[in-house]
Design an enzyme around this catalytic site. Structure first.
Site, PDB file in Angstrom:
ATOM      1  N   CYS A  80       9.942   8.227   6.605  1.00  0.00           N
ATOM      2  CA  CYS A  80       8.619   7.704   6.957  1.00  0.00           C
ATOM      3  C   CYS A  80       8.663   7.309   8.432  1.00  0.00           C
ATOM      4  O   CYS A  80       9.491   6.501   8.825  1.00  0.00           O
ATOM      5  CB  CYS A  80       8.265   6.459   6.148  1.00  0.00           C
ATOM      6  SG  CYS A  80       9.110   6.310   4.570  1.00  0.00           S
ATOM      7  N   GLU A 111      -1.973   2.388   9.061  1.00  0.00           N
ATOM      8  CA  GLU A 111      -1.695   3.787   9.341  1.00  0.00           C
ATOM      9  C   GLU A 111      -2.642   4.742   8.622  1.00  0.00           C
ATOM     10  O   GLU A 111      -3.115   4.450   7.520  1.00  0.00           O
ATOM     11  CB  GLU A 111      -0.272   4.144   8.876  1.00  0.00           C
ATOM     12  CG  GLU A 111       0.830   3.342   9.539  1.00  0.00           C
ATOM     13  CD  GLU A 111       2.215   3.733   9.070  1.00  0.00           C
ATOM     14  OE1 GLU A 111       3.157   3.604   9.878  1.00  0.00           O
ATOM     15  OE2 GLU A 111       2.376   4.156   7.905  1.00  0.00           O
TER      16      GLU A 111
END
Length: 234
Positions: free
Chosen positions: A88, A150
């Site tokens: 990630c 995000e």
């Protein structure tokens, strides 16, 4: 106080926080600028300026369709020692990672970070092997000071690879079956063995992963690709 906390930050993580420039986007994932990784993860900045940045989450499976998980290192600024999907991170504000066509910028970033974090060479992860399945928008505080906000691209890839974790980034790795992942989720829910899951990984598990995993094994993954929608999970 902030200066004291920054002074105690791990040197590698501190360098990345100030050198890396994340891609700022609006809620429709249009690029609106760039900002340091440091500012993009300060909850004060996220809340006051509504900073939203582009990210990606890779789900790497082996040929037995087991998912590779990583435990984030203890020195990570956000969510240390939590278990999460394979990799990630963020595409950076650079030409190769801003390419919109076929989501090539995000794929390039994924290839770069899988080498950085897990030691998997680029030649073992061709960019055209990554399948972007969807995007989600989420916000998650980490410890009061730090957090995430995000638009996260969710990528699947099936490859048998040799993994050499970078200890600055990764504390541990393991492959899991679907049943083993369900057990890990149960442990996290019950607070057993200190198991914690990252908030973005948990959102994917709860909303998408099991259905997508099923299609992956059946060879029908293209049926669930939806890159038009941005799922707002905030």
């Amino acid at each position: 106080m902030a200066a004291v906390e920054d002074a105690t930050m791990d040197a590698v993580q501190k360098r990345l926080m100030f050198e890396d420039e994340c891609i700022l986007v609006d809620e429709h994932d249009n690029v609106v600028g760039h900002e340091s990784k440091y500012n993009c993860h300060l909850m004060e900045k996220i809340e006051s300026l509504n900073l939203l940045h582009r990210a990606f989450s890779v789900f790497l499976f082996n040929s037995k369709y087991e998912l590779l998980l990583q435990q984030r290192s203890a020195t990570k600024v956000t969510f240390p020692l939590v278990w999460t999907n394979t990799c990630c991170s963020h595409p950076l504000y650079r030409e190769s990672e801003l390419i919109q066509e076929n989501f090539l910028g995000v794929r390039n970033a994924a290839q770069r970070k899988l080498l950085d974090e897990l030691g998997i060479p680029a030649e073992d992860l061709p960019v055209d092997e990554f399948t972007p399945l969807g995007r989600m928008l989420y916000k998650a505080p980490s410890d009061g000071k730090w957090g995430e906000h995000e638009v996260d691209y969710l990528l699947f890839i099936v490859r048998d690879v040799k993994v050499l974790p970078n200890p600055d980034e990764v504390a541990d790795v393991k492959y899991v079956s679907r049943d083993q992942l369900k057990e890990l989720v149960k442990k996290a829910d019950a607070g057993e063995d200190g198991v914690k899951l990252s908030p973005w990984f948990r959102l994917v598990v709860d909303n998408f992963l099991m259905k997508w995993w099923d299609h992956l094994e059946k060879g029908t993954l293209e049926k669930v690709v939806d890159m038009k929608t941005i799922h707002k999970l905030v």
